[in-house]
Design a protein around this motif. Sequence first.
Motif, PDB file in Angstrom:
ATOM      1  N   PHE A  77       4.355  12.990  -1.793  1.00  0.00           N
ATOM      2  CA  PHE A  77       5.343  11.970  -2.116  1.00  0.00           C
ATOM      3  C   PHE A  77       4.633  10.774  -2.742  1.00  0.00           C
ATOM      4  CE2 PHE A  77       7.365  14.504   1.134  1.00  0.00           C
ATOM      5  CZ  PHE A  77       8.666  14.617   0.664  1.00  0.00           C
ATOM      6  N   VAL A  78       5.250  10.198  -3.755  1.00  0.00           N
ATOM      7  CA  VAL A  78       4.666   9.061  -4.468  1.00  0.00           C
ATOM      8  C   VAL A  78       5.621   7.875  -4.361  1.00  0.00           C
ATOM      9  CG1 VAL A  78       3.727   8.229  -6.643  1.00  0.00           C
ATOM     10  CG2 VAL A  78       3.558  10.669  -6.073  1.00  0.00           C
ATOM     11  N   TYR A  79       5.068   6.709  -4.015  1.00  0.00           N
ATOM     12  CA  TYR A  79       5.858   5.491  -3.835  1.00  0.00           C
ATOM     13  C   TYR A  79       5.297   4.396  -4.734  1.00  0.00           C
ATOM     14  CZ  TYR A  79       6.534   8.051   0.567  1.00  0.00           C
ATOM     15  OH  TYR A  79       6.758   9.028   1.505  1.00  0.00           O
ATOM     16  N   ASP A  80       6.155   3.482  -5.122  1.00  0.00           N
ATOM     17  CA  ASP A  80       5.737   2.300  -5.864  1.00  0.00           C
ATOM     18  C   ASP A  80       5.185   1.281  -4.865  1.00  0.00           C
ATOM     19  OD1 ASP A  80       6.349  -0.582  -6.948  1.00  0.00           O
ATOM     20  OD2 ASP A  80       6.336   0.720  -8.712  1.00  0.00           O
ATOM     21  N   ARG A  81       3.980   0.809  -5.117  1.00  0.00           N
ATOM     22  CA  ARG A  81       3.320  -0.085  -4.171  1.00  0.00           C
ATOM     23  C   ARG A  81       3.993  -1.444  -4.080  1.00  0.00           C
ATOM     24  NH1 ARG A  81      -3.253  -0.410  -4.039  1.00  0.00           N
ATOM     25  NH2 ARG A  81      -3.553  -2.082  -2.517  1.00  0.00           N
ATOM     26  N   SER A  82       4.675  -1.866  -5.134  1.00  0.00           N
ATOM     27  CA  SER A  82       5.340  -3.174  -5.143  1.00  0.00           C
ATOM     28  C   SER A  82       6.725  -3.114  -4.532  1.00  0.00           C
ATOM     29  CB  SER A  82       5.415  -3.713  -6.571  1.00  0.00           C
ATOM     30  OG  SER A  82       4.130  -3.911  -7.112  1.00  0.00           O
ATOM     31  N   THR A  83       7.518  -2.150  -4.959  1.00  0.00           N
ATOM     32  CA  THR A  83       8.903  -2.065  -4.480  1.00  0.00           C
ATOM     33  C   THR A  83       9.021  -1.267  -3.193  1.00  0.00           C
ATOM     34  OG1 THR A  83       9.398  -0.039  -5.721  1.00  0.00           O
ATOM     35  CG2 THR A  83       9.689  -2.150  -6.867  1.00  0.00           C
ATOM     36  N   LEU A  84       7.992  -0.461  -2.874  1.00  0.00           N
ATOM     37  CA  LEU A  84       7.958   0.414  -1.698  1.00  0.00           C
ATOM     38  C   LEU A  84       9.027   1.510  -1.764  1.00  0.00           C
ATOM     39  CD1 LEU A  84       7.293  -2.220   1.117  1.00  0.00           C
ATOM     40  CD2 LEU A  84       5.642  -0.940  -0.278  1.00  0.00           C
ATOM     41  N   ARG A  85       9.485   1.803  -2.950  1.00  0.00           N
ATOM     42  CA  ARG A  85      10.467   2.872  -3.125  1.00  0.00           C
ATOM     43  C   ARG A  85       9.782   4.160  -3.558  1.00  0.00           C
ATOM     44  NH1 ARG A  85      15.317  -0.271  -6.465  1.00  0.00           N
ATOM     45  NH2 ARG A  85      15.892  -1.725  -4.773  1.00  0.00           N
ATOM     46  N   LYS A  86      10.312   5.277  -3.093  1.00  0.00           N
ATOM     47  CA  LYS A  86       9.809   6.574  -3.525  1.00  0.00           C
ATOM     48  C   LYS A  86      10.167   6.766  -4.996  1.00  0.00           C
ATOM     49  CE  LYS A  86      10.269  11.539  -2.561  1.00  0.00           C
ATOM     50  NZ  LYS A  86      11.104  11.949  -3.688  1.00  0.00           N
ATOM     51  N   THR A  87       9.156   7.139  -5.786  1.00  0.00           N
ATOM     52  CA  THR A  87       9.374   7.263  -7.228  1.00  0.00           C
ATOM     53  C   THR A  87       9.213   8.688  -7.741  1.00  0.00           C
ATOM     54  OG1 THR A  87       7.051   6.718  -7.640  1.00  0.00           O
ATOM     55  CG2 THR A  87       8.644   4.899  -7.668  1.00  0.00           C
ATOM     56  N   GLY A  88       8.677   9.575  -6.930  1.00  0.00           N
ATOM     57  CA  GLY A  88       8.509  10.936  -7.418  1.00  0.00           C
ATOM     58  C   GLY A  88       7.728  11.803  -6.458  1.00  0.00           C
ATOM     59  N   GLU A  89       7.383  12.986  -6.947  1.00  0.00           N
ATOM     60  CA  GLU A  89       6.614  13.943  -6.172  1.00  0.00           C
ATOM     61  C   GLU A  89       5.585  14.613  -7.075  1.00  0.00           C
ATOM     62  OE1 GLU A  89       9.391  16.696  -4.508  1.00  0.00           O
ATOM     63  OE2 GLU A  89      10.481  15.158  -3.354  1.00  0.00           O
ATOM     64  N   LEU A  90       4.449  14.972  -6.483  1.00  0.00           N
ATOM     65  CA  LEU A  90       3.427  15.767  -7.151  1.00  0.00           C
ATOM     66  C   LEU A  90       3.179  17.006  -6.308  1.00  0.00           C
ATOM     67  CD1 LEU A  90       0.983  12.885  -8.164  1.00  0.00           C
ATOM     68  CD2 LEU A  90       2.393  14.244  -9.721  1.00  0.00           C
ATOM     69  N   TYR A  91       2.633  18.038  -6.920  1.00  0.00           N
ATOM     70  CA  TYR A  91       2.544  19.317  -6.224  1.00  0.00           C
ATOM     71  C   TYR A  91       1.132  19.870  -6.279  1.00  0.00           C
ATOM     72  CZ  TYR A  91       7.504  18.629  -6.825  1.00  0.00           C
ATOM     73  OH  TYR A  91       8.764  18.079  -6.816  1.00  0.00           O
ATOM     74  N   TYR A  92       0.774  20.647  -5.259  1.00  0.00           N
ATOM     75  CA  TYR A  92      -0.572  21.206  -5.155  1.00  0.00           C
ATOM     76  C   TYR A  92      -0.503  22.524  -4.384  1.00  0.00           C
ATOM     77  CZ  TYR A  92      -0.076  18.759  -0.678  1.00  0.00           C
ATOM     78  OH  TYR A  92       0.403  18.291   0.521  1.00  0.00           O
ATOM     79  N   ASN A  93      -1.546  23.318  -4.542  1.00  0.00           N
ATOM     80  CA  ASN A  93      -1.644  24.590  -3.835  1.00  0.00           C
ATOM     81  C   ASN A  93      -2.367  24.401  -2.507  1.00  0.00           C
ATOM     82  OD1 ASN A  93      -0.431  26.126  -5.940  1.00  0.00           O
ATOM     83  ND2 ASN A  93      -2.393  26.178  -7.032  1.00  0.00           N
ATOM     84  N   GLY A  94      -1.999  25.203  -1.526  1.00  0.00           N
ATOM     85  CA  GLY A  94      -2.671  25.153  -0.232  1.00  0.00           C
ATOM     86  C   GLY A  94      -2.144  24.055   0.663  1.00  0.00           C
ATOM     87  N   GLU A  95      -2.856  23.846   1.744  1.00  0.00           N
ATOM     88  CA  GLU A  95      -2.449  22.847   2.722  1.00  0.00           C
ATOM     89  C   GLU A  95      -2.984  21.467   2.353  1.00  0.00           C
ATOM     90  OE1 GLU A  95      -3.580  24.030   6.661  1.00  0.00           O
ATOM     91  OE2 GLU A  95      -2.387  25.876   6.592  1.00  0.00           O
ATOM     92  N   GLY A  96      -2.258  20.434   2.790  1.00  0.00           N
ATOM     93  CA  GLY A  96      -2.722  19.063   2.659  1.00  0.00           C
ATOM     94  C   GLY A  96      -3.031  18.499   4.033  1.00  0.00           C
ATOM     95  N   TRP A  97      -4.206  17.920   4.199  1.00  0.00           N
ATOM     96  CA  TRP A  97      -4.595  17.313   5.473  1.00  0.00           C
ATOM     97  C   TRP A  97      -4.880  15.820   5.273  1.00  0.00           C
ATOM     98  CZ3 TRP A  97      -7.289  20.258   9.916  1.00  0.00           C
ATOM     99  CH2 TRP A  97      -6.736  21.527  10.064  1.00  0.00           C
ATOM    100  N   GLY A  98      -6.094  15.485   4.839  1.00  0.00           N
ATOM    101  CA  GLY A  98      -6.459  14.084   4.673  1.00  0.00           C
ATOM    102  C   GLY A  98      -6.500  13.674   3.213  1.00  0.00           C
ATOM    103  N   LEU A  99      -6.367  12.364   2.972  1.00  0.00           N
ATOM    104  CA  LEU A  99      -6.366  11.839   1.607  1.00  0.00           C
ATOM    105  C   LEU A  99      -7.094  10.491   1.601  1.00  0.00           C
ATOM    106  CD1 LEU A  99      -5.157  12.685  -1.187  1.00  0.00           C
ATOM    107  CD2 LEU A  99      -3.285  11.103  -0.702  1.00  0.00           C
ATOM    108  N   ALA A 100      -7.902  10.265   0.564  1.00  0.00           N
ATOM    109  CA  ALA A 100      -8.629   8.998   0.410  1.00  0.00           C
ATOM    110  C   ALA A 100      -8.838   8.732  -1.068  1.00  0.00           C
ATOM    111  CB  ALA A 100      -9.971   9.053   1.143  1.00  0.00           C
ATOM    112  N   THR A 101      -9.335   7.537  -1.366  1.00  0.00           N
ATOM    113  CA  THR A 101      -9.602   7.174  -2.758  1.00  0.00           C
ATOM    114  C   THR A 101     -10.879   6.355  -2.854  1.00  0.00           C
ATOM    115  OG1 THR A 101      -8.750   6.031  -4.726  1.00  0.00           O
ATOM    116  CG2 THR A 101      -8.142   5.112  -2.575  1.00  0.00           C
ATOM    117  N   ASP A 102     -11.578   6.528  -3.985  1.00  0.00           N
ATOM    118  CA  ASP A 102     -12.741   5.710  -4.272  1.00  0.00           C
ATOM    119  C   ASP A 102     -12.390   4.565  -5.216  1.00  0.00           C
ATOM    120  OD1 ASP A 102     -12.319   7.013  -6.660  1.00  0.00           O
ATOM    121  OD2 ASP A 102     -14.303   7.945  -6.770  1.00  0.00           O
ATOM    122  N   GLY A 103     -11.095   4.387  -5.460  1.00  0.00           N
ATOM    123  CA  GLY A 103     -10.631   3.366  -6.383  1.00  0.00           C
ATOM    124  C   GLY A 103     -10.345   3.898  -7.767  1.00  0.00           C
TER     125      GLY A 103
END
Length: 274
Positions: A128-154
């Motif tokens: 699920f993808v949200y707008d950081r300013s409005t805090l509203r859900k704006t869309g979805e992205l898709y991937y194969n397999g399971e999702g567990w943890g998520l992080a960013t290096d910027g």
Amino acid sequence: MYLCLCIMRSKFTVAVFMLLAAGCGSTGGRASSAAGVPEQTSDPVYYTYRVKAVYPHAVDSYTQGLQYADGYMWEGTGMKGESRLLRTDLQSGVSEVIYALPSRFFGEGIALLGDRIYQLTWEEGTAFVYDRSTLRKTGELYYNGEGWGLATDGGKLYMTDGTNHIYRLNPDTFEREGTISVTLKGQPVHYLNEIEWIDGHIWANVYLTDTIVIIDPSTGRVTGVIDLGGLLPKEEYTPQTDVLNGIAYDADGKRIFVTGKNWSGLFEIEIVER
């Protein structure tokens, strides 16, 4: 299905513990790579911890993702019918529900990057993808397999799937652009769960343990092992208390936060070399 999977995973708990504990006091060595070329290995640094502060944490939050940003603690929670994206005031513990996932989704890790907030799901292959300013859900992205943890290096996103792999993702498409295979003294470290990017390294909870491993993203090697055993006082345990999970970093204040699934506290810690 969830209970069955937990039972299946628990069969490997002893092996995971033995791997993470192995080598205390050893001198390191060499291991053969898949190509038959000797791979140089070395002992990680082993750490314990000191608690610097404790903040309130909702005991009904089955923590799957955690990140400190914009002066708030952001949290993704799990369990079908209970998965949410939360924004929490650190001092008071008061949370605002940004989005409640449809009941068929089991929420997982989160990351804030640029003007977006991302939230994984476990088996549904949907972010699920949200707008950081409005805090509203704006869309979805898709991937194969399971999702567990998520992080960013910027710049990029990094995702775990319960194996010893961390995938580098394009934040616009969620396409995999690289794979980090995580090893400790030449052996794979499985069940990598919630992750956080801290000062050029990836910190990862190891599911079903009280351990966080510190990973060099350029090699996948574990350079540090943190034992957080005993962090949540026994008197704070309830029948719903689950495992350690959740790492967040305040880069400006150099503060490290950890918590667990359905824990009553969120802990600011300092790691101490043994």
